[in-house]
Design an enzyme around this catalytic site. Structure first.
Site, PDB file in Angstrom:
ATOM      1  N   GLY A  86       1.118  -1.311   0.069  1.00 41.80           N
ATOM      2  CA  GLY A  86      -0.103  -0.076   0.104  1.00 41.80           C
ATOM      3  C   GLY A  86       0.673   1.286  -0.089  1.00 41.80           C
ATOM      4  N   LEU A  87       0.639   2.168   0.663  1.00 42.25           N
ATOM      5  CA  LEU A  87       1.316   3.534   0.552  1.00 42.25           C
ATOM      6  C   LEU A  87       1.311   4.448  -0.605  1.00 42.25           C
ATOM      7  CD1 LEU A  87       3.518   2.924   3.429  1.00 42.25           C
ATOM      8  CD2 LEU A  87       1.586   4.686   3.772  1.00 42.25           C
ATOM      9  N   CYS A  88       0.461   3.690  -1.693  1.00 41.56           N
ATOM     10  CA  CYS A  88       0.682   4.624  -2.670  1.00 41.56           C
ATOM     11  C   CYS A  88      -0.624   5.048  -3.813  1.00 41.56           C
ATOM     12  CB  CYS A  88       0.936   3.172  -3.824  1.00 41.56           C
ATOM     13  SG  CYS A  88      -0.145   2.152  -3.720  1.00 41.56           S
ATOM     14  N   GLY A  89      -1.350   6.324  -2.405  1.00 38.72           N
ATOM     15  CA  GLY A  89      -2.689   6.623  -2.491  1.00 38.72           C
ATOM     16  C   GLY A  89      -4.202   5.442  -3.444  1.00 38.72           C
TER      17      GLY A  89
END
Length: 284
Positions: A86-89
């Protein structure tokens, strides 16, 4: 009102988070640069392979191959390409939302999934839908072999008439801040599109055109899958880079706000001490 110690701890925590997000942005930027080179190469290779197949399609009169056979789309295989992390908008959620929309539009037809990426796999595993196969943790060391495995799975299902069409959903790379969601039909291969790509070049083939055509068709499916994986990987790095840049700036703004609040608390404490000293002096 929070005391100075609590505010300092929070500032320190936000600063540590900012360092992490800044490092993640730098790593994604480096990976994006390498990924873009592979994307450009794959696009050129896919275009050139399409040109050769188009030229063969024009030359061969009675063209026939299982991957060209068009059937009513009663059973569909959908390849969904998401990220492993994750951590990609909104990168993963946009793909999942598009896939859900496709599934709803084909709700009356038997539909199975090939999941590429942990995020999509984890989401659809909890839904009442058949997952034919899954490929996770491949983007850390993505290579052509992964695309070949996915392609063989789809080609086998289509050649054995287990499915009547194969689609792939992925993010196509446009820029660091822009990705285009694509729902692309992989099988059957369109004869009309191949003929449209036929170049005005007179190739000299050493082997019979039909034999070359039969060998190149599965390779064409493989390169289309490989290109979609590379596009998705580059899009993921671009989305994470933009997301971490925003997070870094937000952390800086929060630190400024906390620092201002800390100064106000300190000023209030100093003012209160001065008033106490003056009051004490006046009373004496």
């Amino acid at each position: 009102m929070p005391n100075l110690l609590d505010i300092r701890r929070r500032i320190r925590s936000v600063k540590n988070t900012q360092q992490i997000t800044k490092a993640m942005k730098t790593v994604s930027a480096a990976k994006l640069q390498r990924g873009l080179e592979r994307v450009v190469s794959a696009r050129r290779y896919a275009l050139q392979l399409g040109n050769v197949l188009g030229n063969l399609t024009v030359r061969i009169e009675n063209i026939a191959h299982p991957l060209l056979e068009v059937r009513p789309e009663e059973r569909i295989l959908l390849i969904i390409v998401t990220a492993d992390r994750g951590l990609c908008g909104a990168f993963n959620s946009n793909v999942i939302r598009t896939a859900q929309s496709f599934i709803r539009d084909h709700g009356g037809q038997p539909l199975s999934l090939v999941m590429v990426g942990r995020k999509g796999r984890d989401f659809f595993r909890r839904r009442a839908i058949t997952i034919r196969s899954e490929f996770v943790n491949i983007f850390a060391r993505l290579n052509y072999g992964h695309a070949k495995d996915i392609s063989e799975n789809a080609v086998q299902a289509y050649s054995n008439a287990e499915v009547d069409a194969v689609y792939v959903v992925y993010n196509e790379f446009k820029s660091v801040i822009q990705q285009r969601l694509v729902v692309e039909k992989v099988l059957p291969i369109s004869r009309a599109e191949l003929r449209e790509t036929a170049p005005q070049v007179d190739y000299i083939f050493e082997q019979p055109p039909q034999e070359i055509f039969n060998r190149l068709l599965p390779r064409y499916v493989e390169i289309q899958i490989y290109r979609s994986l590379l596009e998705s990987a580059a899009s993921e790095h671009g989305a994470r880079m933009a997301s971490m840049d925003t997070a870094t700036r937000n952390a800086g703004e929060m630190m400024d706000m906390l620092t201002l609040n800390m100064n106000r608390v300190r000023q209030a404490a100093i003012t209160r001490e001065i008033i106490e000293v003056v009051s004490g002096a006046g009373a004496s």
